[in-house]
Design an enzyme around this catalytic site. Sequence first.
Site, mmCIF file in Angstrom:
data_model
loop_
_atom_site.group_PDB
_atom_site.id
_atom_site.type_symbol
_atom_site.label_atom_id
_atom_site.label_comp_id
_atom_site.label_asym_id
_atom_site.label_seq_id
_atom_site.Cartn_x
_atom_site.Cartn_y
_atom_site.Cartn_z
ATOM 1 N N ASN A 7 0.882 -1.166 0.000
ATOM 2 C CA ASN A 7 0.000 0.000 0.000
ATOM 3 C C ASN A 7 0.920 1.216 0.000
ATOM 4 O OD1 ASN A 7 -1.766 2.052 0.531
ATOM 5 N ND2 ASN A 7 -2.678 1.105 2.355
ATOM 6 N N ARG A 89 -2.806 -2.109 -3.135
ATOM 7 C CA ARG A 89 -3.984 -1.285 -2.887
ATOM 8 C C ARG A 89 -3.905 -0.093 -3.845
ATOM 9 N NH1 ARG A 89 -5.161 3.180 1.581
ATOM 10 N NH2 ARG A 89 -7.349 3.461 1.124
ATOM 11 N N HIS A 178 -12.756 3.454 0.422
ATOM 12 C CA HIS A 178 -12.791 2.443 1.502
ATOM 13 C C HIS A 178 -13.570 1.201 1.060
ATOM 14 C CE1 HIS A 178 -12.419 5.876 4.690
ATOM 15 N NE2 HIS A 178 -11.222 5.351 4.462
ATOM 16 N N HIS A 204 -17.305 2.961 8.554
ATOM 17 C CA HIS A 204 -15.838 2.849 8.625
ATOM 18 C C HIS A 204 -15.352 4.164 9.217
ATOM 19 C CE1 HIS A 204 -11.757 1.692 6.982
ATOM 20 N NE2 HIS A 204 -11.612 2.984 7.262
ATOM 21 N N GLY A 206 -12.359 5.873 10.788
ATOM 22 C CA GLY A 206 -10.943 5.972 11.124
ATOM 23 C C GLY A 206 -10.550 7.423 10.988
ATOM 24 N N ASN A 207 -9.276 7.671 10.724
ATOM 25 C CA ASN A 207 -8.871 9.042 10.475
ATOM 26 C C ASN A 207 -9.638 9.559 9.255
ATOM 27 O OD1 ASN A 207 -7.379 11.363 10.897
ATOM 28 N ND2 ASN A 207 -5.862 10.708 9.380
ATOM 29 N N ARG A 237 -10.554 16.298 7.578
ATOM 30 C CA ARG A 237 -11.416 16.678 6.451
ATOM 31 C C ARG A 237 -12.784 17.119 6.953
ATOM 32 N NH1 ARG A 237 -10.218 11.203 3.880
ATOM 33 N NH2 ARG A 237 -8.179 11.483 2.943
ATOM 34 N N ASP A 279 -6.725 13.513 16.361
ATOM 35 C CA ASP A 279 -6.880 12.221 17.038
ATOM 36 C C ASP A 279 -8.027 12.316 18.045
ATOM 37 O OD1 ASP A 279 -6.639 9.985 18.760
ATOM 38 O OD2 ASP A 279 -4.538 9.767 18.186
ATOM 39 N N LEU A 280 -9.054 11.534 17.795
ATOM 40 C CA LEU A 280 -10.262 11.618 18.612
ATOM 41 C C LEU A 280 -10.000 11.334 20.092
ATOM 42 C CD1 LEU A 280 -13.313 12.115 18.293
ATOM 43 C CD2 LEU A 280 -13.595 9.665 18.108
ATOM 44 N N GLY A 327 -10.282 2.416 13.232
ATOM 45 C CA GLY A 327 -9.740 2.874 14.523
ATOM 46 C C GLY A 327 -10.786 3.352 15.516
ATOM 47 N N GLU A 330 -13.862 0.598 15.910
ATOM 48 C CA GLU A 330 -13.519 -0.626 16.657
ATOM 49 C C GLU A 330 -13.212 -0.343 18.119
ATOM 50 O OE1 GLU A 330 -10.343 -2.641 14.492
ATOM 51 O OE2 GLU A 330 -11.388 -2.215 12.624
ATOM 52 N N GLU A 381 -8.495 -5.167 5.325
ATOM 53 C CA GLU A 381 -8.357 -4.889 3.895
ATOM 54 C C GLU A 381 -7.249 -5.748 3.280
ATOM 55 O OE1 GLU A 381 -8.367 -0.830 5.437
ATOM 56 O OE2 GLU A 381 -9.089 -0.244 3.453
HETATM 57 P P1 AMP Z 1 -7.489 4.426 11.520
HETATM 58 O O1 AMP Z 1 -7.392 5.512 10.494
HETATM 59 O O2 AMP Z 1 -8.497 3.390 11.202
HETATM 60 O O3 AMP Z 1 -6.148 3.861 11.884
HETATM 61 O O4 AMP Z 1 -8.038 5.138 12.847
HETATM 62 C C1 AMP Z 1 -7.227 6.070 13.514
HETATM 63 C C2 AMP Z 1 -8.052 6.869 14.478
HETATM 64 O O5 AMP Z 1 -8.725 5.999 15.418
HETATM 65 C C3 AMP Z 1 -7.179 7.746 15.347
HETATM 66 O O6 AMP Z 1 -6.976 8.975 14.744
HETATM 67 C C4 AMP Z 1 -7.961 7.872 16.627
HETATM 68 O O7 AMP Z 1 -8.681 9.089 16.565
HETATM 69 C C5 AMP Z 1 -8.978 6.751 16.590
HETATM 70 N N1 AMP Z 1 -8.911 5.892 17.771
HETATM 71 C C6 AMP Z 1 -8.148 4.800 17.981
HETATM 72 N N2 AMP Z 1 -8.390 4.273 19.210
HETATM 73 C C7 AMP Z 1 -9.348 5.054 19.781
HETATM 74 C C8 AMP Z 1 -10.036 5.053 21.037
HETATM 75 N N3 AMP Z 1 -9.800 4.127 21.962
HETATM 76 N N4 AMP Z 1 -10.929 6.028 21.265
HETATM 77 C C9 AMP Z 1 -11.184 6.954 20.341
HETATM 78 N N5 AMP Z 1 -10.595 7.018 19.160
HETATM 79 C C10 AMP Z 1 -9.673 6.086 18.859
#
Ligand code: AMP
Length: 396
Positions: A7, A89, A178, A204, A206-207, A237, A279-280, A327, A330, A381
């Site tokens: 990827n 990918r 995605h 989905h 994630g970021n 975004r 980052d959430l 992220g 899950e 993926e």
């Molecule tokens: P991904 O792009 O799928 O790798 O998701 C990344 C994002 O998941 C990160 O920027 C976090 O904001 C979020 N994340 C991961 N673990 C947690 C958690 N326990 N609580 C809230 N957000 C999370």
Amino acid sequence: MLVFILNAGSSSLKYQLMNPETTEVLASGLCERIGIDGKLIHESNDKKIKQEIEMPTHKEAIEVVLNILTKGEEKVIDSISQIDAIGHRVVHGGEFFNSSVIVNDDVITKLEGLIPLAPLHNPANIMGIKIAQEIMPGKPNVAVFDTAFHQTMPASNYMYAVPYEDYKDYGVRKYGFHGTSHYYVSNEARKMLNKEDSKVIVCHLGNGSSICAVRDGKSIDTSMGLTPLEGLVMGTRSGDIDAGVLSYLMEKKNMTAAETVNYLNKKSGLLGVSGISSDLREIIEAAASGNERAQTTIDMKCSRIRKYICSYAGSLEGVDAICFTAGIGENADLIREKVCDGLEFMGVEIDSDKNKVRNDKNREINKDSSKTKIYVIPTNEELVIAQDTYKLTKAL
Ligand code: AMP
């Protein structure tokens, strides 16, 4: 059989070496800061290592990875000749590709033609393919597209209400992204439902975040559009926005069109609204200690997801399962709870205790009385890329 999954991003390269028949992952990792200095994070033989290694281009990055796979303590194969095929990918397959394909010159020409639609992603993906062809001559390369799964959307959902010529002449339409994740998760959900004629909504989160309505295993609508900027509120975004905001901001902030799109892609979303982070986790922490702007950011994120769930339940004429993945989907029980809160009218009842359980398994988090199932399904993926590569190349 062994598949090398690549990827390639503009300055990064994620990889896995997988046996698609057993699903065993022999090694995985990430090259970062390619063209800057070079950093490798690699995992194999139950060991994780971090190294700073010069990677002036993606070619050196792939060579570094092949070297670590075949030599030293981290070695998992004796020689690169043991790799049977490479699965890539690829972000944008446009209207050309509704499934994965073996790469040939015609495929590369088509991917190059799609660069204007994915200027940040497709050039890196094409580069990854060309380098793999150069370093591992004679091995088949397979392209697996983020857009392919959404090619089943009906015109009424993929068209934008702009003059039809813009679709015909310039390909202006919703493509969605995605797709590999939405395919994997919706397929797992169908197995859990044990139902062929299913109505599934995949979140989905994630970021980058997107949501997809899947009827009988086929995508009928999704929130990302011509580019990944449309839809949900994401890490950086904006997601959906009145197009009028663009010209207004261009004037007010003296930005060009490209700068404004970059602003909506890189400086907006969770980061822009909260002023804290993309980052959430950091935003949730700030909200817990009383930061109101952080709380508003979380509320916006959840409200947008809920809006799409209700809209897609309408399009699907009901919903059997809502699935959370990636992220945030899950890991963030707080977000899942907030999203489902208030959806009881459509048969969605989350079980707070089940929702708090954390593991990496597919799991059901609804109350027994819930008419709609709520699932957490960790996405995979890479498995889809490996299995598509296997299916297309095993008979070669
Ligand atoms: P991904 O792009 O799928 O790798 O998701 C990344 C994002 O998941 C990160 O920027 C976090 O904001 C979020 N994340 C991961 N673990 C947690 C958690 N326990 N609580 C809230 N957000 C999370």
